[in-house]
Design a protein around this motif. Structure first.
Motif, PDB file in Angstrom:
ATOM      1  N   LEU A  63     -18.452  -1.779  -3.038  1.00 51.20           N
ATOM      2  CA  LEU A  63     -18.800  -0.384  -3.297  1.00 51.20           C
ATOM      3  C   LEU A  63     -17.957   0.570  -2.440  1.00 51.20           C
ATOM      4  CD1 LEU A  63     -22.683  -0.660  -3.525  1.00 51.20           C
ATOM      5  CD2 LEU A  63     -21.082  -0.261  -5.388  1.00 51.20           C
ATOM      6  N   PHE A  64     -17.684   0.177  -1.211  1.00 45.54           N
ATOM      7  CA  PHE A  64     -16.845   1.015  -0.361  1.00 45.54           C
ATOM      8  C   PHE A  64     -15.437   1.146  -0.946  1.00 45.54           C
ATOM      9  CE2 PHE A  64     -13.757   1.309   3.117  1.00 45.54           C
ATOM     10  CZ  PHE A  64     -14.157   2.498   3.705  1.00 45.54           C
ATOM     11  N   LEU A  65     -14.895   0.023  -1.434  1.00 51.38           N
ATOM     12  CA  LEU A  65     -13.547   0.058  -2.025  1.00 51.38           C
ATOM     13  C   LEU A  65     -13.516   0.876  -3.312  1.00 51.38           C
ATOM     14  CD1 LEU A  65     -12.435  -3.654  -1.464  1.00 51.38           C
ATOM     15  CD2 LEU A  65     -11.664  -1.626  -0.220  1.00 51.38           C
ATOM     16  N   VAL A  66     -14.576   0.748  -4.151  1.00 55.73           N
ATOM     17  CA  VAL A  66     -14.635   1.526  -5.385  1.00 55.73           C
ATOM     18  C   VAL A  66     -14.675   3.020  -5.081  1.00 55.73           C
ATOM     19  CG1 VAL A  66     -16.097   2.071  -7.366  1.00 55.73           C
ATOM     20  CG2 VAL A  66     -15.667  -0.308  -6.765  1.00 55.73           C
ATOM     21  N   ASN A  67     -15.479   3.410  -4.098  1.00 54.18           N
ATOM     22  CA  ASN A  67     -15.581   4.808  -3.705  1.00 54.18           C
ATOM     23  C   ASN A  67     -14.228   5.349  -3.226  1.00 54.18           C
ATOM     24  OD1 ASN A  67     -16.495   7.301  -2.916  1.00 54.18           O
ATOM     25  ND2 ASN A  67     -17.496   6.573  -1.045  1.00 54.18           N
ATOM     26  N   LYS A  68     -13.557   4.565  -2.404  1.00 56.41           N
ATOM     27  CA  LYS A  68     -12.260   4.995  -1.887  1.00 56.41           C
ATOM     28  C   LYS A  68     -11.218   5.117  -2.998  1.00 56.41           C
ATOM     29  CE  LYS A  68      -9.012   3.840   1.800  1.00 56.41           C
ATOM     30  NZ  LYS A  68      -8.688   2.869   2.892  1.00 56.41           N
ATOM     31  N   THR A  69     -11.229   4.153  -3.949  1.00 56.63           N
ATOM     32  CA  THR A  69     -10.260   4.171  -5.045  1.00 56.63           C
ATOM     33  C   THR A  69     -10.475   5.367  -5.960  1.00 56.63           C
ATOM     34  OG1 THR A  69     -10.144   1.760  -4.967  1.00 56.63           O
ATOM     35  CG2 THR A  69      -9.336   2.826  -6.970  1.00 56.63           C
ATOM     36  N   LEU A  70     -11.748   5.664  -6.289  1.00 56.22           N
ATOM     37  CA  LEU A  70     -12.051   6.802  -7.158  1.00 56.22           C
ATOM     38  C   LEU A  70     -11.620   8.121  -6.522  1.00 56.22           C
ATOM     39  CD1 LEU A  70     -15.551   5.808  -8.577  1.00 56.22           C
ATOM     40  CD2 LEU A  70     -13.378   5.816  -9.792  1.00 56.22           C
TER      41      LEU A  70
END
Length: 456
Positions: free
Chosen positions: A194-201
């Protein structure tokens, strides 16, 4: 520019992921294994056809345990497999045991060689006869002595099952540690994803010139700056902080020297709950000097050995309760007592190699305060629990009362003097009753508030 409510998408992903995570954990925790039930069934099916071991255990504990143990020598010999040993080594049958248990002095007097041998080996002290025992009672006791001892593992597993805990499964199951470790790993992976998805978005949105909702809102003044500009709030806060600091400082200073609730760990664990509660031992049996002395005294170890020369272990259910609820192995604590007093369990005698026990004092009055136990216990008839609390419920002893001057004075103001049948108080009671106009005098009215009573 277009505003993208990206947080709603992340919330949905998080919600679905947590739902799947919960389903996974429930499915794993629902696994059960029947091996424990099968083992209990097999154990229940085992037994001696010549007697009832359960009834024999009750008879043994009630009549024999004070002098005999199954696997160790005490006042008398060890009794595990006693019938088999006597049959193989001495050629004696059960009929001989009937005669010995029912009337050992008579069997010795008859000239029986083995009876005389046992009599000489154990300091020429004949075993207590049990003429009221029937042959069936003796059969039950012999069945108990011949039964294999129970292991600690099934007992512990049964205790955990009764308490409703989900312990590790038997053969073929998965332990709780493995399940919890796997779930923790899955949860950590989800958080990282979830942290990586947030950063990518966020990175994609910035690359396309999209303004995020949280970045589009107008900048507000920091809270601490807004607070600092309001002088009224600053003044009120300072006043409250000063008053609160004074209140807590006064409360802290008033607790100096007050040790209410003090509960130190002693070098040998002593359970008042078992001794004073379950076994109903009177407080003054151990603290005998409380009747006649200023202090209640620390019981000498020989007082403990009055009972523990024969009581070398506690009942299985009490032992399991102590391990489960208090983390105490009572049998190990009894071993500490034996080491301190110099008691040789195997040979049932004192070695003379004793060592002091460094008990930690719990109740401690200042040197300038005088308190006499005998005045309160013997003269006033006050129960120990009035000052020391419900000691019969305490597994570990602690200071129940504050033992402050105000606490003592308040007790003297409320406690009425017992003058019935005491000629010493007749004249004093009559005169003071007229002076105060009361029927019952309190300790305060009898001089219990005079400074010299407690400070000398």
């Amino acid at each position: 520019m277009k505003k993208v409510p990206y947080r709603h998408s992340i919330s949905k992903v998080l919600g679905v992921t947590l739902f799947v995570f919960l389903l996974f954990s429930v499915s794993i925790s629902a696994q059960e294994d029947g091996a424990a039930d099968e083992a209990a069934t097999e154990a229940a099916g085992a037994g001696d056809t010549a007697g009832d071991p359960a009834k024999g255990k009750a008879l043994f504990n009630q009549n024999c345990a004070a002098c005999h143990a199954l696997n160790r020598k005490m006042t008398g010999p060890a009794l595990a497999n006693v019938e088999t040993r006597l049959s193989e080594d001495e050629g004696l049958d059960r009929e001989w045991l009937y005669k010995w248990i029912k009337n050992s002095p008579g069997l010795i007097a008859s000239g029986d060689s083995y009876a005389k041998k046992v009599y000489a080996e154990y300091n020429q002290a004949a075993m207590t006869p049990f003429p009221t025992f029937s042959n069936e009672d003796i059969d039950n006791i012999l069945a108990y002595t011949a039964a294999p001892p129970k292991t600690a593992a099934p007992a512990a597993a049964g205790a955990d099952a009764a308490a409703g805990t989900s312990g590790a499964s038997a053969a073929g199951g998965i332990s709780n540690e493995i399940i919890l470790g796997a779930l923790a790993l899955v949860f950590a992976l989800l958080v990282g994803m979830l942290f990586l998805v947030n950063k990518t978005l966020r990175r994609i949105a910035e690359a396309n010139g999209v303004v995020l909702e949280d970045d589009a809102s107008p900048k507000r003044l920091p809270l601490w700056k807004a607070f600092a500009k309001n002088q009224f709030l600053v003044l009120v806060t300072v006043v409250f902080l000063l008053l609160g600091s004074a209140y807590f400082a006064y409360g802290w200073m008033m607790q100096v020297g007050v040790d209410q609730g003090y509960q130190p760990i002693q070098p040998i664990h002593y359970s008042h709950r078992i001794h004073a509660g379950d076994n109903k031992i009177e407080c003054k049996y151990c603290h005998s000097s409380a009747r006649v002395s200023k202090t209640s005294g620390i019981p000498a170890l020989n007082v403990c050995m009055n009972c523990h020369k024969s009581i070398y272990q506690v009942a299985d259910e009490t032992l399991e309760e102590g391990k489960r609820e208090y983390g105490v192995d009572y049998n190990k604590e009894i071993k500490k007592l034996y080491a301190a007093v110099g008691w040789d369990e195997e040979n049932q005698k004192y070695t003379g190699e004793s060592q002091p026990v460094e008990w930690v004092r719990i109740h401690n009055l200042p040197d300038f305060a005088y308190f006499n136990h005998s005045q309160h216990v013997s003269v006033a008839g006050i129960e120990c629990q009035q000052c020391h609390g419900p000691v019969e419920e305490m597994e570990i002893m602690y200071q129940f009362a504050p033992l402050t001057m105000g606490w003592c004075i308040n007790c003297h103001r409320e406690t009425e003097i017992k003058v019935e049948g005491n000629a010493y108080y007749d004249k004093i009671h009559t005169e003071l009753s007229k002076k105060y106009g009361v029927e019952k005098l309190t300790a305060a009215q009898m001089g219990g508030l005079e400074c010299g009573k407690c400070h000398y």
